[in-house]
Design a protein around this motif. Structure first.
Motif, mmCIF file in Angstrom:
data_model
loop_
_atom_site.group_PDB
_atom_site.id
_atom_site.type_symbol
_atom_site.label_atom_id
_atom_site.label_comp_id
_atom_site.label_asym_id
_atom_site.label_seq_id
_atom_site.Cartn_x
_atom_site.Cartn_y
_atom_site.Cartn_z
ATOM 1 N N GLY A 123 32.553 48.056 32.888
ATOM 2 C CA GLY A 123 33.274 48.402 34.110
ATOM 3 C C GLY A 123 34.737 48.034 34.019
ATOM 4 N N THR A 124 35.306 47.671 35.156
ATOM 5 C CA THR A 124 36.749 47.413 35.235
ATOM 6 C C THR A 124 37.013 46.102 35.963
ATOM 7 O OG1 THR A 124 37.167 49.796 35.335
ATOM 8 C CG2 THR A 124 38.957 48.354 36.049
ATOM 9 N N VAL A 125 37.914 45.293 35.395
ATOM 10 C CA VAL A 125 38.391 44.085 36.065
ATOM 11 C C VAL A 125 39.860 44.301 36.416
ATOM 12 C CG1 VAL A 125 38.876 41.616 35.846
ATOM 13 C CG2 VAL A 125 36.783 42.575 34.825
ATOM 14 N N ILE A 126 40.170 44.217 37.696
ATOM 15 C CA ILE A 126 41.563 44.290 38.139
ATOM 16 C C ILE A 126 41.986 42.854 38.399
ATOM 17 C CG2 ILE A 126 43.159 45.317 39.805
ATOM 18 C CD1 ILE A 126 40.536 47.193 40.362
ATOM 19 N N ASP A 127 42.852 42.354 37.520
ATOM 20 C CA ASP A 127 43.195 40.931 37.502
ATOM 21 C C ASP A 127 44.655 40.759 37.920
ATOM 22 O OD1 ASP A 127 42.901 38.226 37.005
ATOM 23 O OD2 ASP A 127 42.571 38.437 34.846
ATOM 24 N N HIS A 128 45.040 39.520 38.255
ATOM 25 C CA HIS A 128 46.438 39.216 38.600
ATOM 26 C C HIS A 128 46.930 40.013 39.797
ATOM 27 C CE1 HIS A 128 46.486 36.903 34.950
ATOM 28 N NE2 HIS A 128 46.173 37.955 34.236
ATOM 29 N N ILE A 129 46.032 40.223 40.757
ATOM 30 C CA ILE A 129 46.434 40.795 42.046
ATOM 31 C C ILE A 129 47.036 39.633 42.844
ATOM 32 C CG2 ILE A 129 45.571 41.867 44.171
ATOM 33 C CD1 ILE A 129 43.044 42.706 42.442
ATOM 34 N N ALA A 130 48.189 39.836 43.473
ATOM 35 C CA ALA A 130 48.793 38.746 44.254
ATOM 36 C C ALA A 130 47.801 38.281 45.320
ATOM 37 C CB ALA A 130 50.089 39.209 44.902
ATOM 38 N N GLY A 131 47.783 36.960 45.557
ATOM 39 C CA GLY A 131 46.816 36.376 46.489
ATOM 40 C C GLY A 131 46.803 37.098 47.827
ATOM 41 N N GLY A 132 45.621 37.464 48.292
ATOM 42 C CA GLY A 132 45.460 38.112 49.595
ATOM 43 C C GLY A 132 45.419 39.624 49.547
ATOM 44 N N HIS A 133 45.673 40.224 48.365
ATOM 45 C CA HIS A 133 45.742 41.686 48.310
ATOM 46 C C HIS A 133 44.484 42.358 47.752
ATOM 47 C CE1 HIS A 133 49.767 42.328 49.872
ATOM 48 N NE2 HIS A 133 50.066 41.161 49.318
ATOM 49 N N ALA A 134 43.445 41.584 47.457
ATOM 50 C CA ALA A 134 42.197 42.225 47.008
ATOM 51 C C ALA A 134 41.674 43.246 48.023
ATOM 52 C CB ALA A 134 41.130 41.183 46.692
ATOM 53 N N PRO A 135 41.731 42.969 49.342
ATOM 54 C CA PRO A 135 41.232 43.976 50.285
ATOM 55 C C PRO A 135 42.012 45.294 50.219
ATOM 56 C CG PRO A 135 41.319 41.817 51.345
ATOM 57 C CD PRO A 135 42.019 41.673 50.021
ATOM 58 N N ASP A 136 43.316 45.219 49.920
ATOM 59 C CA ASP A 136 44.096 46.454 49.760
ATOM 60 C C ASP A 136 43.593 47.254 48.562
ATOM 61 O OD1 ASP A 136 45.707 45.747 51.886
ATOM 62 O OD2 ASP A 136 47.252 44.839 50.626
ATOM 63 N N VAL A 137 43.320 46.540 47.464
ATOM 64 C CA VAL A 137 42.826 47.213 46.259
ATOM 65 C C VAL A 137 41.460 47.852 46.545
ATOM 66 C CG1 VAL A 137 42.042 46.840 43.881
ATOM 67 C CG2 VAL A 137 44.174 45.774 44.694
ATOM 68 N N LEU A 138 40.596 47.123 47.254
ATOM 69 C CA LEU A 138 39.278 47.680 47.590
ATOM 70 C C LEU A 138 39.433 48.941 48.437
ATOM 71 C CD1 LEU A 138 37.394 44.360 48.424
ATOM 72 C CD2 LEU A 138 37.093 45.785 46.380
ATOM 73 N N ALA A 139 40.375 48.921 49.393
ATOM 74 C CA ALA A 139 40.586 50.091 50.252
ATOM 75 C C ALA A 139 41.031 51.288 49.422
ATOM 76 C CB ALA A 139 41.623 49.773 51.335
ATOM 77 N N ILE A 140 41.933 51.056 48.474
ATOM 78 C CA ILE A 140 42.426 52.149 47.624
ATOM 79 C C ILE A 140 41.279 52.754 46.821
ATOM 80 C CG2 ILE A 140 43.837 52.606 45.561
ATOM 81 C CD1 ILE A 140 45.808 50.440 46.833
ATOM 82 N N LEU A 141 40.333 51.906 46.426
ATOM 83 C CA LEU A 141 39.202 52.384 45.623
ATOM 84 C C LEU A 141 38.070 52.925 46.499
ATOM 85 C CD1 LEU A 141 39.195 49.571 42.932
ATOM 86 C CD2 LEU A 141 40.150 51.893 42.785
ATOM 87 N N GLY A 142 38.272 52.933 47.810
ATOM 88 C CA GLY A 142 37.260 53.486 48.713
ATOM 89 C C GLY A 142 36.036 52.595 48.841
#
Ligand code: CTP
Ligand code: ZN
Length: 160
Positions: free
Chosen positions: A22-41
């Motif tokens: 699969g895919t690991v999205i690493d080094h996302i600035a703290g607190g922005h994981a929910p934004d990344v999840l939203a972009i990925l639907g």
């Protein structure tokens, strides 16, 4: 490997399990994981296998978020929009537990798809929609069809 976060992690226990494929999205600035999840639907209705780490200590960023998605690789369009909310992110592709590809995201000059135009009269929101295209500005994005600018809360404008 072996430096920085990996040595820090191996000295203790892993906070989130390694994934097999699969895919690991690493080094996302703290607190922005929910934004990344939203972009990925990915929302509460998802049936994908997803691990999320938030505010994990990081040598490079102080604190970082991490998103791991089993059995999925991201599209270029998704990666480009992720770069807008997580400019320091690295995208790791995992096969049989190995990192087979690692890429830092790059800020694109335009993004296609993924975001929707908030202008109800925009051609991209018509019955037979044209794929959205936005120019990337320093502080937002501008629809290339109607000129509407989205400055804040980009992830309120995800096209799912
Ligand atoms: N990872 C994972 N599952 C695997 C392999 C790696 O979840 N089977 C995760 C690691 O936990 C890490 C990221 O993918 O968050 C990148 O792995 P790796 O390159 O081994 O770690 P680092 O060397 O620390 O990466 P970087 O140099 O990008 O910080
Ligand atoms: Zn528009």
């Amino acid at each position: 490997t072996g430096d920085g976060e990996s040595s820090e992690e191996s000295a203790h226990e892993l906070r989130i399990s390694k994934i097999r494929n699969g895919t690991v999205i690493d080094h996302i600035a703290g607190g922005h994981a929910p934004d990344v999840l939203a972009i990925l639907g990915i929302d509460s209705a998802t049936d994908e296998v997803v691990s999320v780490g938030m505010n994990v200590p990081s040598d490079r960023l102080g604190y970082k978020d991490v998103v791991k998605i089993e059995g999925r690789e991201l599209s270029q369009d998704e990666v480009e929009v992720i770069s807008l909310v997580a400019p320091a992110a690295s995208i790791n592709i995992i096969r049989e537990y190995d990192v087979i590809e690692k890429n830092r995201v790059e800020r694109p000059s335009t993004v296609e798809g993924v975001l929707s135009c908030p202008n109800r009269n925009c051609i991209t929101t018509a019955d037979e929609p044209v794929a959205t295209r936005f120019e990337v500005l320093d502080d937002g994005v501008r629809c290339l069809y109607c000129g509407t600018i989205i400055r804040r809360r980009l992830t309120d404008h995800i096209d799912v």
